[in-house]
Design a protein around this motif. Structure first.
Motif, PDB file in Angstrom:
ATOM      1  N   CYS A 272      61.398  20.845  86.481  1.00 30.85           N
ATOM      2  CA  CYS A 272      61.995  19.507  86.675  1.00 30.85           C
ATOM      3  C   CYS A 272      63.136  19.736  87.714  1.00 30.85           C
ATOM      4  CB  CYS A 272      62.496  18.956  85.411  1.00 30.85           C
ATOM      5  SG  CYS A 272      63.574  17.530  85.620  1.00 30.85           S
ATOM      6  N   CYS A 286      70.991  16.062  82.747  1.00 26.46           N
ATOM      7  CA  CYS A 286      70.618  16.284  81.490  1.00 26.46           C
ATOM      8  C   CYS A 286      71.429  17.795  81.018  1.00 26.46           C
ATOM      9  CB  CYS A 286      69.021  16.688  81.312  1.00 26.46           C
ATOM     10  SG  CYS A 286      68.094  15.154  81.702  1.00 26.46           S
ATOM     11  N   CYS A 293      67.782  19.954  77.890  1.00 31.56           N
ATOM     12  CA  CYS A 293      66.395  19.669  78.351  1.00 31.56           C
ATOM     13  C   CYS A 293      65.395  19.620  77.243  1.00 31.56           C
ATOM     14  CB  CYS A 293      66.282  20.639  79.404  1.00 31.56           C
ATOM     15  SG  CYS A 293      64.605  20.205  80.034  1.00 31.56           S
ATOM     16  N   CYS A 296      61.069  16.728  79.194  1.00 36.83           N
ATOM     17  CA  CYS A 296      60.187  15.445  79.027  1.00 36.83           C
ATOM     18  C   CYS A 296      59.183  15.277  80.359  1.00 36.83           C
ATOM     19  CB  CYS A 296      61.104  14.325  79.018  1.00 36.83           C
ATOM     20  SG  CYS A 296      61.973  14.059  80.503  1.00 36.83           S
TER      21      CYS A 296
END
Ligand code: SF4
Ligand code: SF4
Length: 363
Positions: A272, A286, A293, A296
């Protein structure tokens, strides 16, 4: 450390998709009637580069004319007015090629066949019965020029597909098949995130639109059908708390500015770009701003990461190993930091020049 297994190339040039299509006008048919919270639609509206308004108003050079059909952003009052392009597309009568965007996970209708509907989108005009998302997918996906899954629910099942759920729901590729190819010869384009990072989504959509216009190759996707340029690195690799990790300096509670691995951050193993990119206009994120984290964006989310606020097992091992090195390096850097926090002694207003300046030229 890039997680190589998560970034292997799948489809930089899927067969047939590198032909220039030159589409001049295209519809975006967006259905969020999966097991969904509409959070991805809402998130998408926060993008500034480009904004959805820019795309729809034709302000991005080189894109086809775009007609967006999304229930949250629709100028219609809903009902049949809103459904008309979807009904036409299901019959193959929509005048333009279309991109099908699906938001939310796909329920398993087979486990309750004939006994109700997990989720629906409009009604059958003859029987009045609800039309399931599955019904729409079966008709729209094979006709779509491109199929885009928005959010982790649509890509990999997400929160609604967690252990113990009653709907047996899944991601789009689990439903359509991982080898699915759209009418434009593209694999499903996955844009995971719970919700999608606004610009991650709009950037990907823009790439697909440029490809539709014939001005770009197909977007390069990895083996989980994610855009490589967005998901090719880990959260940890873009986290501005990683220096704390390297120095073995870890948060013990949620108010600390230090690395949060010991209080639940999964960043080192999650693909991510949010901490590097921020959420809106570079603001937010985040772990970079104090939220662990929870992975997600990942196909294993959420079950593989729960309970979220416990230390990941691997994190415990690596943070223990780095502690002696980190403590030593931190001490050394602390001493050097004190030294370089002083100005040189020749910075003064005394009567003598002490900088070492020598006016005589030497060979
Ligand atoms: S907070 Fe998370 S992502 Fe950031 S450095 Fe620590 S472990 Fe890595
Ligand atoms: S940093 Fe982690 S929790 Fe935040 S969006 Fe990315 S995967 Fe999700």
């Amino acid at each position: 450390m890039t997680i190589e297994s998560g970034t292997a190339r799948k489809s930089e040039h899927p067969s047939g998709a590198d032909q220039r299509q030159g589409i001049e006008e295209i519809d975006i048919l967006w259905i969020s009637e999966g097991m969904s919270c509409d959070g991805d639609t809402v998130s998408m509206t926060a993008s500034g580069q480009p904004a959805i308004e820019d795309v729809v108003l034709g302000l991005v050079p080189g894109l086809p004319k775009v007609n967006l059909y999304n229930k949250v952003l629709s100028p219609t009052v809903g009902g049949e007015d809103f459904l008309a392009p979807f009904r036409a597309a299901a019959k193959g009568e929509q005048p333009h090629p279309f991109i099908l965007v699906i938001e939310g996970s796909i329920p398993n209708q087979n486990i309750i066949e004939g006994d109700g509907y997990w989720t629906s989108f409009g009604n059958d005009q003859e029987t009045g019965e609800p039309l399931t998302l599955n019904w729409w997918l079966d008709r729209l996906a094979p006709r779509a020029w491109a199929v885009v899954a928005a959010g982790t629910c649509a890509t990999y099942g997400g929160i609604h597909a967690m252990a113990g759920n009653p709907t047996g729901c899944m991601g789009l590729a689990d439903y359509l098949g991982w080898d699915f190819r759209s009418a434009g010869a593209l694999p499903i384009v996955h844009l995971p995130g719970c919700p999608i990072q606004p610009e991650n989504f709009m950037e990907t959509l823009t790439w697909v639109l440029h490809h539709a216009a014939g001005s770009a190759p197909p977007p390069p996707l990895d083996h989980m059908l994610r855009p490589q340029w967005l998901f090719g690195k880990t959260v940890h690799e873009g986290c501005d708390r990683a220096a704390y990790y390297e120095q073995g300096d870890f948060s013990k509670d949620y108010n600390s500015p230090k690395c949060q691995v010991k209080i639940g951050c999964w960043g080192p193993v999650v693909n991510c770009d949010v901490p590097k990119r921020g959420w809106m206009s570079g603001v937010g994120g985040c772990p970079n701003v104090g939220g662990i984290c929870i992975g997600c964006t990942m196909p294993g989310f959420p079950d593989a990461f729960m309970p979220f606020m416990d230390e990941p097992t691997g994190g415990s091992l690596s943070s223990t190993l780095i502690k002696p090195y980190g403590a030593f390096i931190r001490r050394m850097r602390g001493l050097t930091n004190i030294a370089v926090n002083r100005e040189p002694k020749w910075h003064h207003n005394g009567p003598e020049l002490t900088s070492g300046y020598d006016p005589h030229w030497r060979a």
